[in-house]
Design an enzyme around this catalytic site. Structure first.
Site, PDB file in Angstrom:
ATOM      1  N   LEU A  29       0.858  -1.182   0.000  1.00  0.00           N
ATOM      2  CA  LEU A  29       0.000   0.000   0.000  1.00  0.00           C
ATOM      3  C   LEU A  29       0.894   1.232   0.000  1.00  0.00           C
ATOM      4  O   LEU A  29       1.935   1.246   0.653  1.00  0.00           O
ATOM      5  CB  LEU A  29      -0.888   0.019   1.245  1.00  0.00           C
ATOM      6  CG  LEU A  29      -2.140  -0.865   1.251  1.00  0.00           C
ATOM      7  CD1 LEU A  29      -2.743  -0.877   2.649  1.00  0.00           C
ATOM      8  CD2 LEU A  29      -3.166  -0.378   0.238  1.00  0.00           C
ATOM      9  N   ASP A  30       0.486   2.280  -0.710  1.00  0.00           N
ATOM     10  CA  ASP A  30       1.230   3.536  -0.683  1.00  0.00           C
ATOM     11  C   ASP A  30       1.299   4.068   0.746  1.00  0.00           C
ATOM     12  O   ASP A  30       0.398   3.805   1.557  1.00  0.00           O
ATOM     13  CB  ASP A  30       0.545   4.578  -1.567  1.00  0.00           C
ATOM     14  CG  ASP A  30       0.612   4.218  -3.045  1.00  0.00           C
ATOM     15  OD1 ASP A  30       1.519   3.462  -3.424  1.00  0.00           O
ATOM     16  OD2 ASP A  30      -0.248   4.709  -3.805  1.00  0.00           O
ATOM     17  N   PRO A  31       2.328   4.843   1.093  1.00  0.00           N
ATOM     18  CA  PRO A  31       2.391   5.442   2.430  1.00  0.00           C
ATOM     19  C   PRO A  31       1.129   6.223   2.787  1.00  0.00           C
ATOM     20  O   PRO A  31       0.691   6.206   3.938  1.00  0.00           O
ATOM     21  CB  PRO A  31       3.615   6.357   2.339  1.00  0.00           C
ATOM     22  CG  PRO A  31       4.503   5.688   1.336  1.00  0.00           C
ATOM     23  CD  PRO A  31       3.554   5.098   0.315  1.00  0.00           C
TER      24      PRO A  31
END
Length: 307
Positions: free
Chosen positions: A46-48
Site C-alpha cells: 500500500l502507498d504510504p
C-alpha cells in the site's frame, strides 16, 4: 557450513490495519521484529498515504503470497477535484488547478458508468511496475517519462458514496493491478476538472476485511504486557477460501506429499483446490482433466507433522 537462521519459526497470516504515513515494508519489518520471526512477507504494498488491510505472511504461509497478491481488492477513496498532482495523490506537487463545477449526482454517475466493468488502464509513472529492472517511480523521480501500454482491469463496483463541493467519496472493488490513483485521475479528466486521491483506505485484500485487521500499537502493547502474539495468527488456508476443499487419504495422499501427481478416477473437475489430509491442511493443488477423471497436481505444500 550453513548459515544459522535468525528468528523463530512462525507460521500463519496476520492482517494489519496499516496506518497512514508509513511504508508497507516498514510495517512488515516492525511486526516481524515483534514476533521474532525468521521469515515473513507482505502480499502487495500500500502507498504510504493509504491505510487499511495489509495481510502479512509468516513462514509456510509465504508459499501462498502470490495467490494472495492475485486476489481482488476493495477500497474507499476520496477524490479531490480541481487539482492534478505529479503522483496522482496528495503527496505530489501540484501540476494543474482548474475550477470545479457544481456537479449533480446524476452527472457524476454518468461519468462513473464509463469506468465500470472491463476497462483499459494506463499505470501511473509513480508505481512499482518494473521497466528494465527498475520501478517506474525511480524514472519518474528523475523526470523520465516511460511509455506504458494500457492494461486490462475489471472494476466490479464503483459506487458514489458522497458528492461535496470539491470532493467525491467512492467505493471501489476491482481486480489485482488496478491503480486507484489512475482511476481517480481518469475520472477527473472526463469530468473536465482533473482530480487526485486525497485519501485511500483498503477494505478488502486476499479475502480479509478490516474486521480481521489489527493495529500495530495493540501488538506493541501486548508485547509490553508479556502476552503472546501467536494467537492472532490465522491459518494459511484462510487465504485460499476462494478455492474448493478436497480431501485425500492413504496412498494418494502419500504420493501428493512426495510431490507426485495422482489420478482421481471418475471425478472430472478442474481448477485449484485447498487440499486436506485426514487431519489437516496439506496445501494448494491443481486439478487437471484427464480422460474420465482428474489428475491432481501439487503446487504448494506446507510442512505439517499431522496429515
Amino acid at each position: 557450513m550453513s548459515r544459522r537462521r535468525k528468528g523463530r519459526d512462525v507460521n500463519g497470516i496476520l492482517v494489519i490495519d496499516k496506518p497512514q504515513g508509513v511504508t508497507s515494508n516498514g510495517i512488515l519489518q516492525q511486526v516481524k521484529r515483534l514476533y521474532g520471526a525468521a521469515k515473513a512477507g507482505h502480499t502487495g504494498a500500500l502507498d504510504p498515504l493509504a491505510t487499511g488491510v495489509l495481510p502479512l505472511c509468516f513462514g509456510e504461509a509465504t508459499k501462498f503470497s502470490q495467490t494472495m497478491l492475485d486476489s481482488d481488492k476493495a477500497y474507499i477513496t476520496t477524490a479531490r477535484l480541481g487539482i492534478r498532482t505529479e503522483t496522482g495523490d496528495s503527496e505530489g506537487a501540484v501540476v494543474e488547478e482548474k475550477p470545479v463545477p457544481q456537479f449533480s449526482e446524476d452527472e457524476v454517475e454518468a461519468v462513473l458508468a464509463r469506468f465500470r466493468g472491463d476497462i483499459q488502464q494506463v499505470p501511473s509513472m509513480y508505481s512499482a511496475l518494473k521497466h528494465q529492472g527498475r520501478p517506474l517511480y525511480e524514472y519518474a523521480r528523475e523526470g523520465i517519462e516511460i511509455e506504458r501500454p494500457a492494461r486490462p482491469v475489471t472494476i466490479y463496483e464503483l459506487k458514489l458514496l458522497a458528492v461535496r463541493e470539491q470532493e467525491l467519496d467512492l467505493a471501489v472493488t476491482c481486480t489485482k493491478g488496478t491503480y486507484i490513483r489512475s482511476l481517480v485521475e481518469d475520472i477527473g479528466e472526463v469530468l473536465g476538472c482533473g482530480a487526485h486521491v486525497s485519501a485511500l483506505r483498503r477494505t478488502l485484500a486476499s479475502g480479509y476485511t478490516l474486521a480481521n485487521a489489527h493495529d500495530v500499537k495493540d501488538l506493541e502493547a501486548m508485547r509490553e504486557r508479556g502476552e503472546s502474539l501467536d494467537g492472532l495468527l490465522l491459518p494459511p488456508e484462510t487465504a485460499l477460501t476462494m478455492f474448493p476443499e478436497y480431501r485425500l487419504s492413504g496412498v494418494p495422499l502419500v504420493s501428493i506429499l512426495n510431490g507426485q501427481p495422482v489420478r482421481i478416477p471418475g471425478q472430472p473437475f478442474e481448477g485449484f483446490v485447498r487440499l486436506y489430509g485426514e487431519h489437516s491442511f496439506v496445501g494448494l493443488a491443481e486439478a487437471l482433466p484427464e480422460g474420465d477423471g482428474t489428475q491432481l497436481v501439487p503446487r504448494r505444500l506446507v510442512k505439517n507433522s499431522k496429515r
